[in-house]
Design a protein around this motif. Structure first.
Motif, PDB file in Angstrom:
ATOM      1  N   LYS A  42      -0.046  55.152  45.671  1.00 27.70           N
ATOM      2  CA  LYS A  42       0.782  56.339  45.920  1.00 27.70           C
ATOM      3  C   LYS A  42       0.222  57.487  45.096  1.00 27.70           C
ATOM      4  CE  LYS A  42       3.891  53.810  44.091  1.00 27.70           C
ATOM      5  NZ  LYS A  42       5.104  53.268  43.440  1.00 27.70           N
ATOM      6  N   GLY A  43       0.165  58.658  45.699  1.00 25.68           N
ATOM      7  CA  GLY A  43      -0.359  59.825  44.984  1.00 25.68           C
ATOM      8  C   GLY A  43       0.773  60.528  44.233  1.00 25.68           C
ATOM      9  N   ALA A  44       0.714  60.497  42.908  1.00 27.73           N
ATOM     10  CA  ALA A  44       1.748  61.173  42.109  1.00 27.73           C
ATOM     11  C   ALA A  44       1.398  62.655  42.031  1.00 27.73           C
ATOM     12  CB  ALA A  44       1.810  60.561  40.711  1.00 27.73           C
ATOM     13  N   TYR A  66       4.400  56.238  24.605  1.00 20.28           N
ATOM     14  CA  TYR A  66       4.623  55.611  25.916  1.00 20.28           C
ATOM     15  C   TYR A  66       4.559  56.667  27.012  1.00 20.28           C
ATOM     16  CZ  TYR A  66       7.848  53.863  29.619  1.00 20.28           C
ATOM     17  OH  TYR A  66       8.445  53.513  30.796  1.00 20.28           O
ATOM     18  N   GLY A  67       3.757  56.357  28.032  1.00 24.75           N
ATOM     19  CA  GLY A  67       3.669  57.300  29.136  1.00 24.75           C
ATOM     20  C   GLY A  67       3.406  56.610  30.449  1.00 24.75           C
ATOM     21  N   MET A  68       3.307  57.415  31.479  1.00 23.12           N
ATOM     22  CA  MET A  68       3.014  56.919  32.828  1.00 23.12           C
ATOM     23  C   MET A  68       2.310  58.020  33.595  1.00 23.12           C
ATOM     24  SD  MET A  68       6.399  55.151  34.307  1.00 23.12           S
ATOM     25  CE  MET A  68       5.570  54.449  35.722  1.00 23.12           C
ATOM     26  N   THR A  69       1.591  57.639  34.635  1.00 25.28           N
ATOM     27  CA  THR A  69       0.961  58.634  35.486  1.00 25.28           C
ATOM     28  C   THR A  69       2.015  59.594  36.046  1.00 25.28           C
ATOM     29  OG1 THR A  69      -0.765  57.074  36.052  1.00 25.28           O
ATOM     30  CG2 THR A  69      -0.442  58.918  37.563  1.00 25.28           C
ATOM     31  N   GLU A  70       3.157  59.050  36.450  1.00 24.74           N
ATOM     32  CA  GLU A  70       4.182  59.882  37.090  1.00 24.74           C
ATOM     33  C   GLU A  70       4.896  60.810  36.120  1.00 24.74           C
ATOM     34  OE1 GLU A  70       3.748  56.676  37.638  1.00 24.74           O
ATOM     35  OE2 GLU A  70       4.351  56.059  39.655  1.00 24.74           O
ATOM     36  N   THR A  71       4.840  60.478  34.846  1.00 29.27           N
ATOM     37  CA  THR A  71       5.690  61.210  33.901  1.00 29.27           C
ATOM     38  C   THR A  71       4.930  61.830  32.736  1.00 29.27           C
ATOM     39  OG1 THR A  71       6.051  59.262  32.540  1.00 29.27           O
ATOM     40  CG2 THR A  71       7.609  59.610  34.335  1.00 29.27           C
ATOM     41  N   ASN A  72       3.625  61.662  32.671  1.00 31.32           N
ATOM     42  CA  ASN A  72       2.902  62.038  31.452  1.00 31.32           C
ATOM     43  C   ASN A  72       3.550  61.282  30.277  1.00 31.32           C
ATOM     44  OD1 ASN A  72       1.025  64.199  32.546  1.00 31.32           O
ATOM     45  ND2 ASN A  72       3.013  64.835  33.317  1.00 31.32           N
ATOM     46  N   MET A  73       3.640  61.919  29.115  1.00 31.37           N
ATOM     47  CA  MET A  73       4.162  61.186  27.953  1.00 31.37           C
ATOM     48  C   MET A  73       5.680  61.325  27.848  1.00 31.37           C
ATOM     49  SD  MET A  73       1.512  59.762  26.892  1.00 31.37           S
ATOM     50  CE  MET A  73       1.078  59.726  28.623  1.00 31.37           C
ATOM     51  N   ASN A  74       6.321  60.182  27.593  1.00 25.32           N
ATOM     52  CA  ASN A  74       7.780  60.144  27.520  1.00 25.32           C
ATOM     53  C   ASN A  74       8.305  60.058  26.098  1.00 25.32           C
ATOM     54  OD1 ASN A  74       8.004  59.928  30.361  1.00 25.32           O
ATOM     55  ND2 ASN A  74       7.471  57.762  30.213  1.00 25.32           N
ATOM     56  N   SER A  75       7.702  59.176  25.326  1.00 22.41           N
ATOM     57  CA  SER A  75       8.231  58.940  23.983  1.00 22.41           C
ATOM     58  C   SER A  75       7.073  58.754  23.024  1.00 22.41           C
ATOM     59  CB  SER A  75       9.111  57.692  23.966  1.00 22.41           C
ATOM     60  OG  SER A  75       8.300  56.533  24.045  1.00 22.41           O
ATOM     61  N   SER A  76       7.388  58.946  21.740  1.00 22.14           N
ATOM     62  CA  SER A  76       6.342  58.786  20.734  1.00 22.14           C
ATOM     63  C   SER A  76       6.967  58.388  19.409  1.00 22.14           C
ATOM     64  CB  SER A  76       5.596  60.116  20.566  1.00 22.14           C
ATOM     65  OG  SER A  76       4.741  60.049  19.443  1.00 22.14           O
ATOM     66  N   ASN A  77       6.238  57.583  18.671  1.00 21.71           N
ATOM     67  CA  ASN A  77       6.637  57.357  17.284  1.00 21.71           C
ATOM     68  C   ASN A  77       6.506  58.678  16.544  1.00 21.71           C
ATOM     69  OD1 ASN A  77       7.322  54.571  16.043  1.00 21.71           O
ATOM     70  ND2 ASN A  77       5.962  54.137  17.773  1.00 21.71           N
ATOM     71  N   GLY A 123       7.079  63.880  42.931  1.00 19.81           N
ATOM     72  CA  GLY A 123       7.262  62.921  44.022  1.00 19.81           C
ATOM     73  C   GLY A 123       5.908  62.384  44.460  1.00 19.81           C
ATOM     74  N   TYR A 124       5.942  61.431  45.396  1.00 17.12           N
ATOM     75  CA  TYR A 124       4.697  60.836  45.897  1.00 17.12           C
ATOM     76  C   TYR A 124       4.214  61.589  47.128  1.00 17.12           C
ATOM     77  CZ  TYR A 124       5.757  57.015  42.718  1.00 17.12           C
ATOM     78  OH  TYR A 124       6.024  56.276  41.593  1.00 17.12           O
ATOM     79  N   TRP A 125       2.930  61.829  47.149  1.00 14.16           N
ATOM     80  CA  TRP A 125       2.296  62.598  48.222  1.00 14.16           C
ATOM     81  C   TRP A 125       2.588  61.970  49.586  1.00 14.16           C
ATOM     82  CZ3 TRP A 125      -0.048  67.090  48.989  1.00 14.16           C
ATOM     83  CH2 TRP A 125      -0.933  67.234  50.069  1.00 14.16           C
ATOM     84  N   GLN A 126       3.280  62.708  50.424  1.00 12.56           N
ATOM     85  CA  GLN A 126       3.584  62.298  51.792  1.00 12.56           C
ATOM     86  C   GLN A 126       4.211  60.913  51.891  1.00 12.56           C
ATOM     87  OE1 GLN A 126      -0.083  63.076  53.895  1.00 12.56           O
ATOM     88  NE2 GLN A 126       0.458  65.225  54.126  1.00 12.56           N
ATOM     89  N   GLU A 163      12.349  55.881  43.952  1.00 11.53           N
ATOM     90  CA  GLU A 163      12.032  55.827  42.513  1.00 11.53           C
ATOM     91  C   GLU A 163      12.487  57.052  41.720  1.00 11.53           C
ATOM     92  OE1 GLU A 163       8.100  54.200  41.700  1.00 11.53           O
ATOM     93  OE2 GLU A 163       8.127  53.285  43.691  1.00 11.53           O
ATOM     94  N   LEU A 164      12.696  58.151  42.422  1.00 11.36           N
ATOM     95  CA  LEU A 164      13.094  59.381  41.726  1.00 11.36           C
ATOM     96  C   LEU A 164      14.511  59.740  42.171  1.00 11.36           C
ATOM     97  CD1 LEU A 164      11.953  61.588  39.837  1.00 11.36           C
ATOM     98  CD2 LEU A 164      10.991  62.706  41.847  1.00 11.36           C
ATOM     99  N   ARG A 165      15.464  59.575  41.238  1.00  4.56           N
ATOM    100  CA  ARG A 165      16.855  59.811  41.626  1.00  4.56           C
ATOM    101  C   ARG A 165      17.115  61.291  41.879  1.00  4.56           C
ATOM    102  NH1 ARG A 165      19.697  55.295  40.605  1.00  4.56           N
ATOM    103  NH2 ARG A 165      18.934  53.907  38.955  1.00  4.56           N
ATOM    104  N   GLU A 166      18.184  61.546  42.648  1.00  4.55           N
ATOM    105  CA  GLU A 166      18.550  62.930  42.939  1.00  4.55           C
ATOM    106  C   GLU A 166      18.860  63.705  41.669  1.00  4.55           C
ATOM    107  OE1 GLU A 166      21.713  63.925  45.785  1.00  4.55           O
ATOM    108  OE2 GLU A 166      20.533  62.699  47.193  1.00  4.55           O
ATOM    109  N   ASN A 167      19.379  62.987  40.641  1.00  2.00           N
ATOM    110  CA  ASN A 167      19.715  63.670  39.382  1.00  2.00           C
ATOM    111  C   ASN A 167      18.482  63.893  38.499  1.00  2.00           C
ATOM    112  OD1 ASN A 167      19.103  61.208  38.276  1.00  2.00           O
ATOM    113  ND2 ASN A 167      21.200  60.693  37.665  1.00  2.00           N
ATOM    114  N   GLY A 168      17.301  63.580  39.024  1.00  2.00           N
ATOM    115  CA  GLY A 168      16.063  63.900  38.300  1.00  2.00           C
ATOM    116  C   GLY A 168      15.504  62.754  37.473  1.00  2.00           C
TER     117      GLY A 168
END
Ligand code: MCA
Ligand code: AMP
Length: 506
Positions: free
Chosen positions: A173-175, A302-313, A362-365, A373-378
């Motif tokens: 899936k293309g993020a 901690y990160g993900m392709t979809e979110t970049n970095m989320n948390s850090s020590n 979102g995912y490309w097309q 995977e992405l809730r309406e509330n963001g």
């Protein structure tokens, strides 16, 4: 005054009159900020000359080099969406990315032109060469291009990059990552990790993933620092160049390999400011052994392709081994019930969900996958399971998604199972990740032969070689009579991991 093109204005424009080095290369030469800026502006001009329009996709499968790094910023300046691809991908794998993204232009090493031309033609993408030594017809086009004087106007929500991340069904899936997704994260990381113009980052990561491209490079550009750009993650080179660096970002394999080397001493890294680890779990033991040996506590995030970095020590307070720290400023992290989505109380394990300016568009097309995977509330449902400890540090305790992370590369078992199942003599297969001393996890293929068949492991591996990138290919195969299944008929991978978990024990 509103920014014209946020990524350009914030990260690229300041380089235009920077005479000091931005890149230090292993041969002792340097690339100044001005020189990098000129390359970026010329790349943007070359994309214009090739007829690319804002929003068009530029697919890139090239080796790491200063010019390759400048491609992303040239695309950003031209308003073109950047799609970086691992040079390990086979033509078959590439075909999917080109077709799915509708890439207008595909840059690859000229040595692969014969294999890639039909794939590019099928996808309707124009193929041009950019070779590791800086030659190729695209390199010529860049040299001949009139540098862009101004960036294409872009808003914060316009797409800057499309990064493919595999899916549980085997289809990648293309993020879609916007200018804001990338820039907000870089700004936060500069502040949280205290990057300044004095920093010299030892950059040994690949530049086709979030970690090496955005976390490392955007952060250094935003801080006005510089990088030692290594073409490969070679431990000898890391040790040679560490004395000139202030900081290193790596996957856990970087740290276990450094620890395996006697030259890693307290003296070697006494001057270092920061070691960061991410993309895969850093064993608490690795954290502690590294601290005892060097005096540095690795900062895990901690990160993900979809979110970049989320948390850090935290930079200043306790960096707690086995945790990924706290939500970054502006990012919200919730632990929810995987079935109902209801938030769970502090301390309980649940699905990690993330919301903030870092979360993708979102995912490309693939609207149905986006909605799933992405809730309406963001909030984005990460597929990672975690809990907050008593002090609020986030621990990742497992993954609900069927995913293997080997050396920081994500590998989706389904994609390999689909290929294995097609092979003669194979009735069915299950692919699992098992502990590996170097890669953290390694891929193991478990195969049930057709009745009476005795599939040959060498032939199976040879059949996979042309189809799947090397890093996805199983490190070993096991033949079994049947796969363990639960009453619903679902393969019990946990039972397989238990049975074969010691396969690569060091
Ligand atoms: C190389 N090989 C691998 C891997 N890398 N196999 C499985 N997993 C891998 N990661 C294969 C090679 O093709 C080769 O096969 C054999 O293993 C030995 O390669 P070696 O020379 O040891 O590899 P290397 O060049 O030293 O690389 C190992 C590495 C590298 C340093 C672990 O894979 C790496 O740089 N990983 C970082 C990935 C990364 O940046 N991930 C971030 C994703 P053969 O010998 O048979 O030909 S972004 C992300 O996850 C999120 C956003 C986040 O939080 O950061
Ligand atoms: P990707 O989407 O390919 O970038 O991979 C993201 C995944 O890597 C996350 O969903 C996690 O499963 C994993 N990951 C990233 N950082 C860490 C970390 N520090 N500890 C454990 N897992 C991590």
């Amino acid at each position: 005054m509103p920014a014209f093109n946020p990524l350009h204005d914030r990260l690229i424009a300041p380089l235009a009159d920077r005479a000091t080095p931005l890149l230090h290369l292993p041969d002792g030469s340097t690339v100044s900020g001005q020189s990098f800026f000129r390359d970026v502006a010329r790349i943007a001009g070359a994309l214009d000359a090739q007829g690319l329009k804002p929003g068009d996709r530029l697919a890139v499968q090239v080796e790491k080099s200063p010019l390759a790094l400048a491609l992303f910023y040239g695309a950003a300046m031209a308003g073109v969406v950047y799609l970086p691809l691992n040079p390990a991908y086979t033509p078959e794998e590439l075909g999917y990315f080109l077709e799915n993204s509708g890439a207008a232009l595909f840059l690859a090493d000229g040595a692969r032109a014969v294999a890639l031309a039909p794939v590019a033609a099928r996808a309707g993408a124009r193929l041009m060469a950019l070779n590791a030594d800086g030659s190729g017809d695209f390199a010529d086009a860049v040299a001949a291009a009139a540098p862009r004087a101004h960036p294409t106007p872009r808003g914060e929500d316009d797409l800057a990059a499309l990064l493919y991340t595999s899916g549980t069904t085997g289809r990648s899936k293309g993020a879609m990552l916007s200018q804001r997704n990338l820039l907000s994260n870089a700004e936060v990381l500069v502040r949280e990790w205290r990057f300044t113009s004095e920093d010299v980052l030892l950059h040994a990561l690949p530049i086709f993933h979030t970690h090496g491209l955005f976390v490392a490079t955007n952060t250094i550009l935003a801080a006005g620092g510089s990088m030692i750009l290594l073409p490969r993650p070679d431990t000898d080179a890391l040790i040679e160049h560490l004395p000139r660096a202030t900081s290193l970002m790596g996957v856990p394999t970087f740290y276990t390999r450094l620890l395996d080397d006697k030259r890693l001493t307290r003296d070697l890294v006494a001057h270092m400011r920061l070691f960061v680890s991410g993309s895969a779990p850093l064993l608490a033991e690795t954290h502690e052994v590294f601290a005892a040996r060097t005096g540095h506590r690795i900062l895990e995030r901690y990160g993900m392709t979809e979110t970049n970095m989320n948390s850090s020590n935290p930079y200043e307070c306790e960096r707690r081994a086995g945790t990924v720290g706290f939500a970054l400023p502006g990012v919200e992290i919730a632990i929810t019930d995987p079935e109902t989505g209801a938030e769970r109380p502090q301390g309980e394990i649940g699905m990690i969900e993330v919301r903030g300016p870092n979360v993708f568009q979102g995912y490309w097309q693939m609207p149905e996958k986006t909605v799933a995977e992405l809730r309406e509330n963001g909030f984005f449902i990460t597929g990672d399971l975690g809990r907050f400890d008593d002090d609020g540090y986030l621990q990742i305790v497992g993954r609900q998604k069927d995913l293997i992370i080997a050396g920081g590369y994500n590998i989706y078992p389904k994609e390999i199972e689909l290929v294995l199942d097609e092979l003669p003599g194979v009735k069915e297969s299950a692919v699992i990740g098992v502990p590996h001393p170097d890669l953290g996890e390694a891929v193991l293929g478990v195969i049930v032969p057709e009745p009476g068949a005795r599939p040959d492991a060498v032939a199976i591996m040879a059949a996979l070689a042309g189809r799947l990138a090397r890093f996805k290919q199983p490190r070993a195969l096991e033949l079994v009579d049947a796969l363990p299944r639960n009453t619903m008929g679902k393969v019990q991978k946990a039972a397989l991991r238990e049975r074969f978990g010691g396969k690569f024990a060091g």
